[in-house]
Design a protein around this motif. Structure first.
Motif: not given
Length: 850
Positions: A91-95, A100-102, A731-735, A745-747
């Motif tokens: 739910x926090x990732x929704x922010x 998202x600029x894309x 970025x939160x997902x990847x980090x 992370x990031x991979x």
């Protein structure tokens, strides 16, 4: 902390200095602030607004903190009982998603008529009017040519308003081809419970009162469903119950369980029937539920048949037939050879599970059931709940749900004209109900929409070509196995509309792209979620923020605009249905525009919940505005044993070990094709024949690829951070990706046991190519003991080539970050349920160092 004499003197000195200093006057920096003392005032800067997270199928109630029109924080809704007022990380990732600029910011149209992955669509901005007019022209052209069946509506995730866009609109236009994503989500796990206890739906479990749980390929404190509920009570569950996790990967749940059974992928069925064998031979079945031998002497002996007349069943049907046909020889020693789990561990788990009866849970999930031949595996898992008497019992499995009193949307048959009726009578595009794809949802041949077969249907023009497709909240050429097939199919569709929040791989093939709201922040919609923590519920999505983009609600505003455009072209049936049949329950006012239509439809659907005059069992809510403010309605807790004593809903009225319900469904499907049930078993790749078709039984794992050429087995899993496959551009997902055991992370890493890596000459961090008969991807190797030897396991979610600047390494050059599992997964099915077989190791893989 120990306080020595020396440290005591230091603390005393400091305390004394503070006490002395507090009475002295010090210089005040009045130039910066006029306040000279602390204030007790704690005024809120913003407000909490109720909404719903749809990051998984739990659909949890949340609250969003809004400051100056901006969403800044998310928490669980304290009024929600299904998730204990908690929310998980999704739910926090929704922010990050909503800002998202894309994102797609305005309607776009394709200007390059050529389609293909290597073609630049050359999208340009257009107005909403031009977009809707273009779609309306295409639909009118189909109606003029009596080809309305060549229109299709594709649905991904949805809200409770979906019956307007997904249900009514295609039928009024005249198409049977409303295609859901459900078969690539979870239909197989529903199959097992339906053909034992007549319940087709997501399961709920009484975790708070159980003493033993077996998790079959599930990771409920990280993924699957009801994560906030399960995670919030896990400590208590762990203190009280024993837990066993069956999974070739050391998942979060496996790491925190008492037993980890790293099964050979696809061989879960061997374990399930062996556990059943032990429960019966060691007299561990729950007699108050199942029954007993009339003379009280246990006659279940290895290899020996039993006379049916010797046993008297109580709540169940067909136990002795099941034993004689499928269980008498299925010992733990037999299962150990097939599953790779030691015989002594199978005995231990089976005995502990039986001794916990009736408070014992066999927890099915897609990880073990979404495999070729997985229908009978999940039936065996469900049957274990019957053997220990936990079906519809405290500490066990909830077999249904308490009522959530909502209104159905108005009937639309009156608005289906002769042209539409003819189109609706045509064969569906998805092949569901064909001999080799029974899709036996609710006992109906073709009851499941077989999503992943649509690509084959388009590519082979079988049974016909699609000409106009509207799709929303989906990305089928990323999320279905065999992605290249989908790229080819999408390129063949003459006209496609993609209604979406972010552009993605499917958008690349669209002719019109329509921007839609993020469900958690920018729309008003009801969401009737699956039951959880013994509660049925409905949550509200409120329009928390005003979007900075030119968006419209996919399920209501867009069909309204399309209805108006079709009316101008002489076809008013769709807009007439919306205008005439929808009215505000409080004022009687009919909608005059799309925004009013959205609110009125929501009020109509939820009216029994917010209207205090409507009798119901559950929360009492005083009016529409209060429902929006509170944001959730909860039923009363589930009442157990409602289905006992002949109320199971099966053909016999009992919990069925020998499924008369499945027998009738299979016979109906066979008759439809002038075939026998054995013919159906052969066409659906099952190995057994005869009476085996009607009982839970073992089917050996089906593999795609020769073992000599592809020596390892590929399996996949879901990330704790995965919002229905829509997180990779954050970025939160990847980090924080390394919160998933074994990941980085990031991979994007393929987790390989060091034993296998040594044989292949692969070191940790090497770039490796994974190749199957379906395709190839290149990722990093991660040497990890948490993967069973002989197995390569990888998280799903990476590999986007057209999603966003974070999801892709280079969007312009279509260079993905990592690899998409569906590129290498074989496009096969669990045919009985119609489910895609995406989890359990049916695809063999070769790993090569790059």
């Amino acid at each position: 902390m120990k306080l020595t004499r020396r440290s005591f003197l230091k603390v005393s000195a400091v305390t004394g200095l503070f006490a002395a200093g507090a009475t002295q006057t010090k210089p005040v920096l009045n130039a910066f602030s006029t306040k000279t003392s602390a204030s007790n005032e704690n005024k809120e800067q913003g407000e909490w607004i109720a909404s719903t997270c749809q990051g998984c199928t739990a659909w949890c109630a949340v609250q969003i903190y809004r400051i100056d029109g901006r969403a800044t924080k998310v928490r669980g809704n304290p009024n929600a009982k299904a998730n204990h007022g908690h929310s998980c990380v999704r739910s926090h990732l929704g922010l990050q998603q909503v800002y998202d600029p894309d994102r797609v910011k305005q309607p776009m149209k394709r200007t390059n008529p050529n389609k293909g992955r290597d073609e630049d669509p050359q999208f340009v901005p257009i107005s909403w009017e031009e977009a809707i007019d273009t779609i309306a022209d295409k639909i009118i052209e189909l109606r003029d040519n009596n080809e309305t069946h060549k229109f299709s509506l594709w649905r991904g995730r949805y809200t409770s308003l979906n019956e307007i866009l997904y249900g009514a609109m295609p039928k009024i236009i005249g198409s049977p081809n409303n295609i859901s994503h459900s078969s690539i989500c979870a239909e197989s796990e529903k199959f097992g419970r339906y053909y034992t206890e007549s319940y087709w739906g997501y399961a709920d479990y009484d975790h708070a009162n159980t003493f033993y749980e077996i998790f079959w390929g599930g990771d409920p404190i990280a993924t699957n469903r009801q994560v906030p509920h399960t995670a919030s009570i896990w400590g208590d569950l762990k203190d009280r119950a024993k837990l066993a996790c069956v999974d070739p990967r050391l998942s979060t749940t496996a790491a925190k369980s008492d037993e980890w059974l790293p099964v050979i992928p696809g061989e879960d069925g061997a374990l399930a029937v062996a556990i059943a064998h032990v429960l019966l031979t060691e007299e561990l079945w729950y007699k108050p539920f199942v029954g007993d031998f009339k003379d009280g002497v246990n006659k279940f002996k290895e290899g020996e048949t039993v006379n049916e007349d010797d046993f008297e069943e109580i709540q169940t049907h067909g136990l002795i037939k099941w034993w004689n046909v499928a269980l008498k020889d299925k010992t733990p020693a037999w299962a150990a050879e097939r599953s790779g789990i030691p015989e002594e561990q199978i005995y231990r788990v089976a005995r502990d599970f039986g001794r916990a009866a009736p408070k014992a849970i066999s927890f099915s999930s897609p990880g073990s059931s979404m495999v070729v031949r997985g229908g009978y595996t999940v039936m065996a898992q469900a049957a274990l709940n019957g053997l220990v008497g936990s079906a519809d019992n405290e500490g066990g499995v909830i077999c249904g749900a308490e009522d959530c009193p909502v209104n159905n949307f108005p009937e639309y048959d009156y608005y289906i004209d002769d042209i539409a009726e003819q189109g609706n009578s045509m064969e569906r595009i998805d092949h569901g109900g064909r001999l080799e794809l029974p899709g036996l949802k609710d006992s109906k041949s073709g009851g499941t929409k077989v999503t992943n077969s649509v690509a084959d249907a388009i590519n082979n023009s079988d049974p016909y070509d699609l000409k106009v497709v509207m799709s929303y909240w989906n990305n089928f050429n990323f999320s279905n196995q065999g992605t290249d097939r989908w790229d080819e199919a999408l390129a063949k569709i003459p006209f496609m509309v993609h209604m979406t929040v972010n552009s993605a791989e499917q958008t690349h093939f669209a002719d019109i792209v329509l921007p839609c709201p993020h469900s958690m922040f920018e729309r008003l919609s009801p969401v009737r979620g699956s039951n959880g923590n013994l509660y049925t519920h409905l949550h509200m999505q409120n329009k928390v923020i005003e979007s900075p983009f030119d968006i419209r609600v996919d399920e209501t505003e867009i069909p309204w605009m399309l209805g108006e455009a079709l009316e101008k072209r002489g076809f008013s049936n769709l807009i007439d249905y919306f205008r005439n049949e929808f009215a505000d329950p409080e004022t009687g006012k009919h909608p005059e525009n799309g925004e009013e239509f959205n609110e009125i439809a929501t009020k109509m659907y939820t009216q029994p919940l917010w209207d205090p005059s409507v009798a119901k069992e559950g929360d009492t809510i005083d009016g529409w505005e209060e429902l929006k403010r509170i944001g959730t309605w909860n039923s009363i807790p589930y009442r157990f044993r409602q289905k006992w004593d002949g109320n199971w809903g099966t053909e016999t009225g009992q919990f069925e070990f020998y499924s008369e319900t499945l027998k009738i469904a299979l016979q109906g499907h066979a008759d439809k094709h002038n075939a026998s049930i054995d013919d159906v078993m052969e066409a659906t790749l099952q190995t057994e024949r005869g009476e085996m078709a009607f009982v839970p039984h073992y089917e050996p794992a089906y593999r795609v690829g020769d073992e000599n050429e592809y020596p390892l087995i590929f399996t996949e899993h879901r990330s704790k951070l995965n919002r229905e496959g829509r997180s990779a551009n954050l970025s939160w997902y990847q980090e924080f990706k390394n919160v998933d055991p074994g990941d980085e992370a990031w991979d994007d890493v393929a987790k390989i046991n060091p034993i296998d890596a040594k044989k292949l000459g692969i070191k940790n961090g090497d770039d490796v190519k994974l190749t199957t008969p379906t395709g190839s991807i290149t990722v990093k190797a991660k040497l990890w003991e948490g993967t069973r030897p002989g197995v390569v396991t990888k998280c799903y979610g990476q590999g986007h080539w057209a999603y966003g600047h974070i999801a892709s390494l280079d969007r312009k050059k279509q260079i993905a970050r990592g690899g998409n599992n569906n590129t290498i997964l074989a496009p096969v099915h669990e045919a009985m349920s119609g489910s895609g077989a995406r989890h359990g190791g049916q695809t063999r893989v070769r790993v090569e160092k790059v």
